[in-house]
Design a protein around this motif. Structure first.
Motif, PDB file in Angstrom:
ATOM      1  N   LYS A  15      48.198 -37.042 -55.147  1.00  0.00           N
ATOM      2  CA  LYS A  15      49.386 -36.409 -54.192  1.00  0.00           C
ATOM      3  C   LYS A  15      50.191 -37.761 -54.096  1.00  0.00           C
ATOM      4  O   LYS A  15      49.591 -38.877 -53.611  1.00  0.00           O
ATOM      5  N   THR A  52      43.805 -38.173 -44.261  1.00  0.00           N
ATOM      6  CA  THR A  52      44.532 -37.089 -43.767  1.00  0.00           C
ATOM      7  C   THR A  52      45.044 -36.454 -44.628  1.00  0.00           C
ATOM      8  O   THR A  52      45.204 -35.037 -44.793  1.00  0.00           O
ATOM      9  N   THR A  53      45.601 -36.895 -45.809  1.00  0.00           N
ATOM     10  CA  THR A  53      46.131 -36.055 -46.956  1.00  0.00           C
ATOM     11  C   THR A  53      45.177 -35.158 -47.588  1.00  0.00           C
ATOM     12  O   THR A  53      45.519 -34.054 -47.807  1.00  0.00           O
ATOM     13  N   LEU A  55      42.475 -33.918 -46.079  1.00  0.00           N
ATOM     14  CA  LEU A  55      42.105 -32.921 -45.096  1.00  0.00           C
ATOM     15  C   LEU A  55      43.312 -31.938 -45.102  1.00  0.00           C
ATOM     16  O   LEU A  55      42.979 -30.666 -45.012  1.00  0.00           O
ATOM     17  N   ARG A  56      44.341 -32.236 -45.071  1.00  0.00           N
ATOM     18  CA  ARG A  56      45.652 -31.262 -45.056  1.00  0.00           C
ATOM     19  C   ARG A  56      45.735 -30.695 -46.512  1.00  0.00           C
ATOM     20  O   ARG A  56      46.040 -29.507 -46.396  1.00  0.00           O
ATOM     21  N   CYS A  59      43.120 -27.791 -46.227  1.00  0.00           N
ATOM     22  CA  CYS A  59      43.561 -26.797 -45.167  1.00  0.00           C
ATOM     23  C   CYS A  59      44.919 -25.989 -45.891  1.00  0.00           C
ATOM     24  O   CYS A  59      45.217 -24.660 -45.306  1.00  0.00           O
ATOM     25  N   LEU A  61      47.813 -26.985 -46.232  1.00  0.00           N
ATOM     26  CA  LEU A  61      49.483 -27.093 -45.451  1.00  0.00           C
ATOM     27  C   LEU A  61      50.062 -27.582 -46.681  1.00  0.00           C
ATOM     28  O   LEU A  61      51.437 -27.839 -46.421  1.00  0.00           O
ATOM     29  N   ILE A  62      49.637 -28.467 -47.605  1.00  0.00           N
ATOM     30  CA  ILE A  62      50.191 -29.203 -48.428  1.00  0.00           C
ATOM     31  C   ILE A  62      49.861 -28.936 -49.974  1.00  0.00           C
ATOM     32  O   ILE A  62      48.360 -28.420 -49.960  1.00  0.00           O
ATOM     33  N   GLN A  84      42.848 -20.511 -44.965  1.00  0.00           N
ATOM     34  CA  GLN A  84      43.184 -20.646 -43.315  1.00  0.00           C
ATOM     35  C   GLN A  84      42.496 -19.815 -42.402  1.00  0.00           C
ATOM     36  O   GLN A  84      42.528 -20.150 -41.336  1.00  0.00           O
ATOM     37  N   TYR A  89      40.800 -26.405 -37.986  1.00  0.00           N
ATOM     38  CA  TYR A  89      41.368 -27.750 -38.315  1.00  0.00           C
ATOM     39  C   TYR A  89      42.066 -28.230 -37.010  1.00  0.00           C
ATOM     40  O   TYR A  89      42.555 -27.838 -36.475  1.00  0.00           O
ATOM     41  N   PRO A  91      43.876 -31.444 -36.194  1.00  0.00           N
ATOM     42  CA  PRO A  91      44.440 -32.821 -36.673  1.00  0.00           C
ATOM     43  C   PRO A  91      44.406 -33.775 -35.472  1.00  0.00           C
ATOM     44  O   PRO A  91      43.858 -33.478 -34.370  1.00  0.00           O
ATOM     45  N   ASP A 168      40.103 -34.490 -37.792  1.00  0.00           N
ATOM     46  CA  ASP A 168      40.802 -35.774 -38.402  1.00  0.00           C
ATOM     47  C   ASP A 168      41.055 -36.693 -37.217  1.00  0.00           C
ATOM     48  O   ASP A 168      41.578 -36.577 -36.199  1.00  0.00           O
TER      49      ASP A 168
END
Length: 586
Positions: A15, A52-53, A55-56, A59, A61-62, A84, A89, A91, A168
């Motif tokens: 990423k 964090t990336t 974990l996102r 989820c 989210l990205i 989801q 989650y 944050p 997170d």
């Protein structure tokens, strides 16, 4: 292990992000890992490691640029909504509604997730019991302490009983007592409910308590496995070095950390714990042409992390090691004197007759749980908040009468990066030099000296918001030192910094203290309290204990043959006083 036993399967994840400047940041590079169901897994590493990336991505989210990611049996790229609906989650900045009560926040998140009333009746009592928030149901979330806010955020995340919980940095900015309480909740969820939990953390002692640890740096995995197995990689490389007479442990630490062949050095109970490179562990240990004794000790998880971290970042970083500390030690001159300090907010007494003094060149630690009154005391010492009573002498001035005069001699480094992110390094330094009244040649020379000292020349034109984390910290410290203050205040100044940057930061603080600058610090990293000459611990606005790190440790006794850690001593002191107060109230 079969796919059915895993809650997360990541393969060759990549990423990248693109900044407005056109720069490309590689957040994750070829990351692969498996996370077992019903286990507690830690993602450990400094800011910018990619935690964090990751974990996102988990989820939904990205989306990843390449690679595959399955979460609880679903392809996250193809079916993000299915994931989801089944995970929780939390944050770093969880969205509590501060004007709503504890109960109203829980109800809001239950409504958002479609939790039925019967399910709420079953879940709420257990959540209140685990978090100990039951007696605060009607309190607005904005009036909770930092630790209580985190527990409420966790409770809101758990209202729908997720299959996988992602946390997170849940304990950043949280005191040791609240940290322990949060982890007790997480352990209970894993052990009793069989919940799968992935937690991102920069606290290495937290990762050590997990079943599986994934060590990350700059978007890559350095190593992964059981913490005990990772720890073994530092076998035979860890030593304890006695401190020479009349030398603070932090002074020896600064000297040792700058030596070739030393991977890590931290003060501990008046001595210095070091990690040596494996190929140099048997060579004589020389400081200022004097050979020092070194006692071999068992490795810790942190020691192994530093060895792995050093292999990818250490050599480049160590070319910028600190200058050698001077031999000037603390004087007897008192520069901060506090007697019966009081601060009230209406009927509430935040600071209740606190007294202490600080000598020139001393490093003095101001510690306490969230809500203890230490931040209020800190702000009064900086002249940012007036006292309600008592006397407060700082740098020879009475802050209650001549605060402006005293503030001219103070420097301040905040917990969060507080400079102007859109301005370049040079523009920030020019601005703050002007604010401090520096003009002409004096300003030019002072900026040049600090840029050289903190090696900021290479970033002169870069917007400060784009600096690497360690250099943001250097710039903040340089700005605070422009006017050559007599007293420097550090408010959680190393929060989020990687371990190597923290060691280097404290080396610079050691140099300043030996040059006669007085340092007053607040921190939730209890190991950083070891750099202090003396420490005061506050709770409920009162002074509970004061002394050297060794004296503070003595409050908690021993664990078998081992001395108590600073964190154990801190918790013991606070709990002993709270138990006394509870007995009096009963």
């Amino acid at each position: 292990m079969s796919a059915g036993d895993l809650s997360v399967i990541a393969s060759k994840l990549c990423k990248t992000f693109h900044r407005d400047t056109g720069e490309t940041v590689e957040a994750l590079a070829d990351v692969s890992l498996d996370v077992r169901k019903g286990a507690l897994t830690a993602l450990v590493g400094p800011d910018g490691a990619g935690k964090t990336t990751l974990l996102r991505l988990a989820c939904g989210l990205i989306a990843p640029d390449s690679g595959s990611l399955q979460v609880i049996g679903f392809d996250i790229a193809a079916e993000p909504q299915h994931v989801q609906d089944r995970i929780g989650y939390m944050p770093q900045k969880f969205g509590l509604y501060e004007d709503l009560s504890v109960q109203e926040n829980l109800d809001l998140y239950a409504d958002l997730h479609g939790v039925t009333q019967s399910k709420r009746d079953e879940t709420y009592p257990r959540l209140f019991e685990m978090t100990q928030l039951g007696r605060f149901k009607e309190r607005p979330a904005g009036k909770l302490s930092g630790g209580m806010k985190q527990k409420l955020g966790l409770a809101c995340t758990l209202v729908r009983a997720p299959e996988l919980l992602l946390l997170d940095e849940p304990t950043v900015g949280v005191d040791p007592l609240s940290r322990r309480e949060l982890w007790e909740i997480v352990f209970k969820l894993v052990k009793e409910d069989g919940l799968s939990v992935i937690v991102a953390t920069s606290y290495l002692d937290e990762a050590e308590r997990c079943e599986h640890a994934v060590l990350m740096h700059a978007g890559r995995i350095l190593d992964q496995g059981a913490p005990a197995d990772i720890t073994k990689k530092a076998d035979g490389c860890c030593f304890m070095v006695p401190t020479p007479k009349d030398m603070p442990a932090r002074s020896l630490q600064a000297r040792l950390f700058a030596l070739p062949g030393i991977i890590d050095a931290v003060p501990e109970a008046g001595r210095v714990r070091i990690v040596r490179k494996a190929d140099q562990k048997d060579t004589p240990l020389l400081v200022d042409d004097t050979e020092l004794d070194a006692e071999s000790v068992a490795p810790r998880f942190e020691d192994a992390f530093m060895m792995l971290f050093d292999a990818v970042a250490g050599d480049a970083e160590r070319r910028t090691h600190i200058s050698r500390p001077s031999d000037n030690h603390n004087s007897a001159e008192t520069v901060v004197e506090v007697h019966d300090l009081v601060r009230k907010f209406g009927d509430f007494t935040a600071v209740d007759q606190v007294s202490f003094s600080v000598r020139k060149g001393e490093v003095y630690g101001l510690l306490g749980p969230n809500g203890a009154g230490k931040s209020t005391t800190f702000r009064m010492l900086c002249g940012l908040l007036p006292a309600s009573g008592g006397t407060l002498m700082v740098a020879g001035s009475d802050l209650r009468r001549a605060g402006a005069k005293a503030r001219e001699r103070l420097g301040y480094v905040a917990q969060k990066f507080s400079l102007y992110g859109q301005l370049s390094v040079d523009e920030n330094l020019e601005f703050f030099a002007s604010a401090y009244g520096l003009r002409g040649k004096q300003r030019k020379d002072r900026i040049a000296a600090l840029k050289n000292q903190f090696e900021l020349d290479q970033f002169s034109r870069l917007p400060s918001g784009q600096l690497p984390g360690g250099f943001k910290q250097r710039l903040a410290l340089a700005a605070a030192l422009l006017h050559e203050p007599d007293i420097l205040f550090l408010d959680e100044a190393t929060s989020g910094a990687d371990p190597l940057a923290r060691r280097q930061f404290w080396g610079r603080i050691t140099v300043l203290s030996e040059q006669g600058v007085t340092i007053i610090v607040t921190t939730h990293f209890m190991e950083e309290a070891e750099y202090c000459d003396r420490i005061i611990i506050l709770d409920a606005g009162k002074n509970l204990a004061e002394g050297t790190p060794v004296e503070i440790r003595a409050h908690a006794g021993t664990r078998g043959e081992a001395a108590a850690t600073m964190e154990e001593a801190f918790i013991a002191i606070v709990e002993q006083e709270r138990n006394k107060q509870a007995e009096k109230a009963a």
